[in-house]
Design a protein around this motif. Sequence first.
Motif, PDB file in Angstrom:
ATOM      1  N   UNK A 104     -24.836 -34.023 -54.294  1.00  0.00           N
ATOM      2  CA  UNK A 104     -23.430 -33.341 -54.930  1.00  0.00           C
ATOM      3  C   UNK A 104     -24.019 -32.428 -55.770  1.00  0.00           C
ATOM      4  N   UNK A 105     -25.063 -32.710 -56.736  1.00  0.00           N
ATOM      5  CA  UNK A 105     -25.498 -31.303 -57.729  1.00  0.00           C
ATOM      6  C   UNK A 105     -25.766 -30.206 -56.989  1.00  0.00           C
ATOM      7  N   UNK A 106     -26.574 -30.521 -55.787  1.00  0.00           N
ATOM      8  CA  UNK A 106     -26.969 -29.436 -55.066  1.00  0.00           C
ATOM      9  C   UNK A 106     -25.943 -28.678 -54.542  1.00  0.00           C
ATOM     10  N   UNK A 107     -24.684 -29.370 -54.012  1.00  0.00           N
ATOM     11  CA  UNK A 107     -23.499 -28.689 -53.353  1.00  0.00           C
ATOM     12  C   UNK A 107     -22.850 -27.940 -54.596  1.00  0.00           C
ATOM     13  N   UNK A 223     -26.877 -21.166 -47.507  1.00  0.00           N
ATOM     14  CA  UNK A 223     -28.016 -19.784 -47.482  1.00  0.00           C
ATOM     15  C   UNK A 223     -28.891 -20.000 -48.569  1.00  0.00           C
ATOM     16  N   UNK A 224     -30.017 -20.024 -48.494  1.00  0.00           N
ATOM     17  CA  UNK A 224     -31.272 -20.276 -49.610  1.00  0.00           C
ATOM     18  C   UNK A 224     -31.791 -18.642 -49.760  1.00  0.00           C
ATOM     19  N   UNK A 232     -29.172 -20.282 -54.002  1.00  0.00           N
ATOM     20  CA  UNK A 232     -28.657 -21.107 -53.072  1.00  0.00           C
ATOM     21  C   UNK A 232     -26.939 -20.739 -53.180  1.00  0.00           C
ATOM     22  N   UNK A 233     -26.486 -20.341 -52.070  1.00  0.00           N
ATOM     23  CA  UNK A 233     -25.202 -19.673 -51.984  1.00  0.00           C
ATOM     24  C   UNK A 233     -24.182 -20.514 -50.874  1.00  0.00           C
TER      25      UNK A 233
END
Length: 279
Positions: A104-107, A223-224, A232-233
Amino acid sequence: MSDSLESRVLGWLKEQGFPLEMEVASIAKAAGFEVSQSEYYLDPDGGEPREIDLILSLNNRKGDFSLTYNLFVECKSSRDKPWLMFSTPNELGSSLTQDNRFNFIELQSAFISSNLADTLLLKSTFNGNLDHLYPRLNTEPLLGYGVTQAFAQAGDAPFKAMMSTTKAALSHTKRMSKLFGLYVPVIFATPVIVIDVPLLAVSFSSESNELAVSEIRRGNLYWKHVVGGRSRIGVYIVTKQEFPAFLADCYASAQWWTNVDEESLEQIRKENLGPKQPS
């Protein structure tokens, strides 16, 4: 104007991307969004002026705060060349648990937002309130990591569209964060691409050891690629047929975002959690 000239002009227009852009704008207005067409922004990587097809927004003010929900839309028309989204099973999780907090932090890091909005997103994530927000990266069973266009002989329309919509979202969010003056900006921005051809998810089947292709109506891409200093978007790709339903989900989310209570916003501002700067 003669009938033959009108026919020729209409025939030429149908071969361009203008009809799709105008149709998408009409759908967005009917859904309740404010619509701005052919807006210009400064490329965050080079400073050159560039054009984005559409900016869809919903805005509200609560005391000292200006709350904005934006969709930055690129429209891509291609009669017979479907888009392929290379995908893996989405492991970001549909709800927050002890086991998937890192996901979730990544999200949350994939969102484009202003300072205070970034803190609001982080707090919403850990308080279990993120389900109000759409689009977000944990909503689909497959998560895209790359896109291409089948049967295309030259060029890379998907890559250009992703660059355009992400750069517009980053540039606009940064600019608007500096222009509000007396109001504290709370901006949420999502890059969106609308296509008028099928969207196919391509994944690898561990059971058959072969590629699997399935048609989807909307897809989320993690998308990295490095854009404007971000690596990261989250980008959403939606078919024209699915766009009205997609916008209905977005509008419900925009209503929640622009009506966050002033007390919560004041508390976030006082806590000074040190959110990231918009890029």
